[in-house]
Design a protein around this motif. Structure first.
Motif, short mmCIF file in Angstrom:
data_model
loop_
_atom_site.label_atom_id
_atom_site.label_comp_id
_atom_site.label_asym_id
_atom_site.label_seq_id
_atom_site.Cartn_x
_atom_site.Cartn_y
_atom_site.Cartn_z
N GLU A 1 -36.90 33.49 13.21
CA GLU A 1 -36.12 34.02 12.42
C GLU A 1 -35.63 33.37 10.85
OE1 GLU A 1 -31.16 35.40 12.18
OE2 GLU A 1 -32.19 34.75 13.89
N ILE A 2 -35.87 32.07 10.93
CA ILE A 2 -35.71 31.33 9.78
C ILE A 2 -36.83 31.54 8.85
CG2 ILE A 2 -35.25 28.84 8.77
CD1 ILE A 2 -33.40 28.48 11.35
N ASN A 3 -38.20 31.22 9.36
CA ASN A 3 -39.37 31.22 8.87
C ASN A 3 -39.46 32.77 8.01
OD1 ASN A 3 -40.25 28.81 9.28
ND2 ASN A 3 -41.02 29.06 11.13
N GLN A 4 -39.11 33.71 9.06
CA GLN A 4 -39.04 35.10 8.10
C GLN A 4 -38.10 35.17 7.06
OE1 GLN A 4 -37.98 37.63 11.42
NE2 GLN A 4 -39.92 38.01 12.26
N THR A 5 -37.03 34.49 7.05
CA THR A 5 -36.19 34.27 5.77
C THR A 5 -36.34 33.57 4.84
OG1 THR A 5 -34.18 34.61 7.33
CG2 THR A 5 -33.93 33.69 5.03
N LEU A 6 -37.26 32.47 5.15
CA LEU A 6 -37.79 31.54 4.10
C LEU A 6 -38.87 32.29 3.23
CD1 LEU A 6 -37.78 28.18 6.05
CD2 LEU A 6 -36.41 28.89 4.31
N ASN A 7 -39.74 33.15 4.00
CA ASN A 7 -40.94 33.77 3.25
C ASN A 7 -40.60 35.11 3.02
OD1 ASN A 7 -43.21 31.71 3.78
ND2 ASN A 7 -42.07 31.55 5.70
N GLU A 8 -39.19 35.57 2.57
CA GLU A 8 -39.00 36.77 2.30
C GLU A 8 -39.07 36.63 0.61
OE1 GLU A 8 -35.34 37.58 3.78
OE2 GLU A 8 -36.08 38.62 5.89
#
Length: 434
Positions: free
Chosen positions: A427-434
């Motif tokens: 979830e965090i990696n998705q947020t970081l790369n949005e």
């Protein structure tokens, strides 16, 4: 008649020209003062009582204006810390931010990413960066560029209830103590001391998963803030350790009131809190029912681990029209050893400059404040050398806040750690790369 009118007109023109020349000469000989504005807040950055927040700033202004007689340094007084971020943001939106201003930790990443802070990298040859503690200097770095310098630091120590430990025949831990030492003492302390069937003394209060992350020396993110590493075995160990501490209390939620009454042996405490509540008169208002001191935070081993540090940063506006002067004033506040030494007297934190923190004068001030204390030169220097600032990328604050809630829920609900960490990382990696 015509001739007289011509002479009159000539005289009038001549007078005007003379006046203009005189004014121009006056401007050249007596140029208008340059106004340099600074942004500061009243009180302490560390949420402890403080009555001298402007003293050092006023000293710096007096020195600066003496060196630069054509400069007037101004600031708006009375801005509380809780209001400072909004005040500064409003100034920035209006294009009227100060030339030099304090930056709260929670604002630094956002301001740096928006380009409102001047990139100081081109100025850094003017100072010897090795004179700063590394973690303090890194607090003002964003994506490998320096956007602020450290003004004051506040490392985390471990509060020790000496009275409670002595009651149980336990020696105060050394500064090289480990998490195993920490847990074993907490286990010995936690008990029903009066035989009524209810636990009434406890090991630790307010020690959370981030404290354990620092103790294990874990990096949760890469340097650029593009990838999260929370799904790793060392993170699981850190969270499991916190869970073990909580289990000692048999599901009791500890309160600050229990801590204040002396029923708890340990709690993380900042240096600013120590320096405020250890001396008279605050020592008779808080923690007066027992003897206490502070030691270094425990680490996973004697050779690894860190403790957290908070840093008050000072930067300059990227839109300042007086950047040379702004840099000189910023440098005076953060790099001048005399002013930084005075900071020890006027505030409750510590200097980011090694020579100031290691000075005999600093130790004398802190020793006089605290009396018979374990906090000494070697401890302060060791703590500052083994601290770590938080990661510097735009979404850090929001991600850590979200993680704090998620991990607390995971611990309280006894959820599977492996599955949870894997889900958190995705979830965090998705947020970081949005």
């Amino acid at each position: 008649m015509v001739l007289r009118q011509g002479i009159f007109k000539m005289n009038k023109i001549t007078k005007i020209m003379i006046i203009v020349v005189v004014l121009l000469v006056g401007i050249i000989c007596y140029p208008q003062k340059v106004v340099l504005t600074i942004g500061i807040f009243a009180g302490s950055n560390w949420d402890v009582p403080s009555s001298e927040s402007y003293t050092l700033i006023d000293e710096a202004i007096a020195l600066f204006e003496e060196k630069y007689p054509n400069v007037e340094v101004q600031y708006e007084s009375g801005i509380l810390k809780d209001d400072y971020s909004d005040w500064l943001a409003d100034k920035m939106l209006a294009g009227d931010e100060p030339d030099v201003f304090m930056v709260l930790n929670s604002d630094f990443n956002t301001f740096s990413s928006l380009g409102v802070l001047e990139n100081l990298s081109s100025y850094m040859d003017d100072i010897n960066t090795s004179l700063y503690y590394e973690s303090a200097l890194e607090a003002g770095s964003y994506q490998d560029q320096q956007y602020a310098l450290p003004y004051e630091c506040n490392p985390t120590l471990m509060f020790v209830n000496k009275t409670l430990l002595e009651k149980e025949g336990i020696e105060i831990p050394d500064n090289d103590w480990t998490l195993d030492d920490f847990y074993n003492i907490c286990k010995q302390i936690t008990k029903d001391s009066d035989g009524d069937g209810i636990i009434d003394q406890y090991g630790v209060y307010n020690y959370d998963w981030l404290d354990a992350i620092y103790a294990y020396g874990i990096d949760l993110f890469d340097e650029d803030g593009t990838e999260c590493y929370i799904n790793q075995s060392s993170v699981k160990e850190a969270i499991t350790f916190v869970q073990k501490l909580i289990d000692l209390n048999q599901n009791q939620n500890l309160t600050s009131d229990q801590f204040d009454k002396g029923q708890i042996a340990f709690s993380p405490m900042t240096l600013a809190e120590y320096r405020t509540y250890k001396p008279y008169p605050w020592r008779i208002k808080k923690y007066s029912q027992f003897e206490w001191d502070c030691v270094k935070m425990p680490s996973s081993s004697t050779s690894t681990g860190y403790s957290e540090i908070s840093t008050t940063l000072i930067s300059m506006s990227s839109r300042s029209t007086h950047k040379t002067l702004a840099w000189e004033f910023l440098k005076l506040l953060t790099y001048d050893t005399t002013l930084q030494q005075n900071l020890i007297q006027y505030s409750q934190g510590i200097s980011a400059l090694k020579t100031v923190t290691q000075s005999d004068e600093t130790i004398q001030i802190i020793s006089e404040e605290a009396g018979d204390s374990l906090v000494n030169l070697s401890l302060l220097d060791e703590v500052m050398e083994s601290t770590r600032s938080s990661s510097q990328f735009k979404k850090y604050e929001s991600i850590i806040s979200s993680l704090d809630i998620s991990i607390s829920n995971m611990i309280n609900n006894d959820e599977d750690i492996d599955l949870s960490l894997a889900a958190f990382q995705k979830e965090i990696n998705q947020t970081l790369n949005e």
